[in-house]
Scaffold this motif. Structure first.
Motif, short mmCIF file in Angstrom:
data_model
loop_
_atom_site.label_atom_id
_atom_site.label_comp_id
_atom_site.label_asym_id
_atom_site.label_seq_id
_atom_site.Cartn_x
_atom_site.Cartn_y
_atom_site.Cartn_z
N LYS A 103 0.86 -1.19 0.00
CA LYS A 103 0.00 0.00 0.00
C LYS A 103 0.90 1.23 0.00
O LYS A 103 1.99 1.22 0.58
CB LYS A 103 -0.84 -0.03 1.27
N LEU A 104 0.45 2.30 -0.63
CA LEU A 104 1.19 3.56 -0.61
C LEU A 104 0.22 4.71 -0.84
O LEU A 104 -0.87 4.53 -1.37
CB LEU A 104 2.30 3.57 -1.66
N ASN A 105 0.64 5.87 -0.40
CA ASN A 105 -0.09 7.10 -0.69
C ASN A 105 0.72 7.84 -1.74
O ASN A 105 1.83 8.30 -1.47
CB ASN A 105 -0.26 7.96 0.57
N ALA A 106 0.16 7.90 -2.95
CA ALA A 106 0.88 8.46 -4.10
C ALA A 106 0.51 9.92 -4.32
O ALA A 106 -0.67 10.27 -4.28
CB ALA A 106 0.54 7.67 -5.36
N GLN A 107 1.51 10.74 -4.59
CA GLN A 107 1.21 12.09 -5.06
C GLN A 107 0.50 11.92 -6.40
O GLN A 107 0.86 11.06 -7.20
CB GLN A 107 2.50 12.90 -5.20
N THR A 108 -0.52 12.74 -6.63
CA THR A 108 -1.36 12.52 -7.81
C THR A 108 -0.59 12.59 -9.12
O THR A 108 -0.95 11.89 -10.07
CB THR A 108 -2.56 13.49 -7.83
N GLY A 124 -10.29 8.34 -2.82
CA GLY A 124 -10.39 9.63 -3.47
C GLY A 124 -9.15 10.44 -3.17
O GLY A 124 -8.27 10.02 -2.40
N GLU A 125 -9.09 11.61 -3.76
CA GLU A 125 -7.93 12.48 -3.54
C GLU A 125 -8.00 13.11 -2.14
O GLU A 125 -9.07 13.47 -1.66
CB GLU A 125 -7.95 13.58 -4.60
N PHE A 126 -6.85 13.22 -1.50
CA PHE A 126 -6.74 13.88 -0.19
C PHE A 126 -5.43 14.64 -0.13
O PHE A 126 -4.51 14.39 -0.91
CB PHE A 126 -6.85 12.87 0.96
N ILE A 131 0.05 18.54 -0.40
CA ILE A 131 0.20 17.95 -1.73
C ILE A 131 -0.94 16.94 -1.94
O ILE A 131 -1.19 16.10 -1.07
CB ILE A 131 1.55 17.24 -1.85
N PRO A 132 -1.64 16.99 -3.09
CA PRO A 132 -2.72 16.03 -3.33
C PRO A 132 -2.18 14.60 -3.52
O PRO A 132 -1.19 14.39 -4.23
CB PRO A 132 -3.41 16.53 -4.60
N HIS A 133 -2.84 13.64 -2.86
CA HIS A 133 -2.46 12.23 -2.88
C HIS A 133 -3.69 11.35 -3.10
O HIS A 133 -4.83 11.79 -2.89
CB HIS A 133 -1.87 11.82 -1.52
N VAL A 134 -3.45 10.09 -3.45
CA VAL A 134 -4.45 9.02 -3.43
C VAL A 134 -3.78 7.80 -2.81
O VAL A 134 -2.56 7.64 -2.89
CB VAL A 134 -5.01 8.66 -4.83
N THR A 135 -4.59 6.92 -2.22
CA THR A 135 -4.06 5.65 -1.71
C THR A 135 -4.15 4.62 -2.82
O THR A 135 -5.15 4.53 -3.54
CB THR A 135 -4.87 5.19 -0.47
N MET A 136 -3.07 3.83 -2.95
CA MET A 136 -3.01 2.80 -3.97
C MET A 136 -2.55 1.49 -3.32
O MET A 136 -1.79 1.51 -2.35
CB MET A 136 -2.03 3.20 -5.09
#
Length: 140
Positions: A103-108, A124-126, A131-136
């Motif tokens: 799992k990671l939180n990616a910068q968009t 969703g984006e957070f 910096i905007p991120h999403v969880t992947m």
């Protein structure tokens, strides 16, 4: 690039240096946010090219996931598959520890990069550190 699991203070300082250059200097994250309480217990990685630290990351185990964090490559060394190499090294440790999910939180701006490595967006984006991120996630 030569990737090392950090096992000395010098290697940890090298990994911190890369993180400070990328996240604090380049992306304007505050040093207090970048260096946190998880640094003491995480597994750290540092990538060297010709003896110079150019990439870094850290790995923690949270719930049933290996959580990839603080993945970074110094700007002048991007586009040479160093990010892919350090993520592969992290995934190998996750598997060795008996975990099957990453799992990671990616910068968009990096979503497509992680998708090419098999990660799927599950949030969703957070905002994180401004910096905007999403969880992947990815099944290993």
């Amino acid at each position: 690039m030569n990737i090392k699991l950090v096992d000395s203070l010098d290697e940890f300082e090298a990994a911190k240096h890369v993180r400070m250059v990328v996240f604090v200097e380049e992306q304007k994250v505050s040093p207090e946010e970048e260096l946190d309480e998880h640094d003491e217990t995480a597994i750290h990685f540092v990538g060297y090219e010709e003896g110079e630290p150019i990439a870094a990351s850290r790995l923690r185990f949270v719930d049933s996931y290996g959580k990839l964090e603080r993945i970074c490559v110094i700007k002048e060394h991007r586009g040479k598959s160093h990010g892919t190499q350090i993520i592969t090294a992290m995934e190998e440790i996750i598997s060795e520890k008996g975990f099957t999910k990453a799992k990671l939180n990616a910068q968009t701006h990096a979503i497509e990069f992680y998708q090419q490595l098999g990660y799927e967006t599950v949030s969703g984006e957070f905002m994180d550190a401004g910096i905007p991120h999403v969880t992947m996630v990815k099944e290993l």
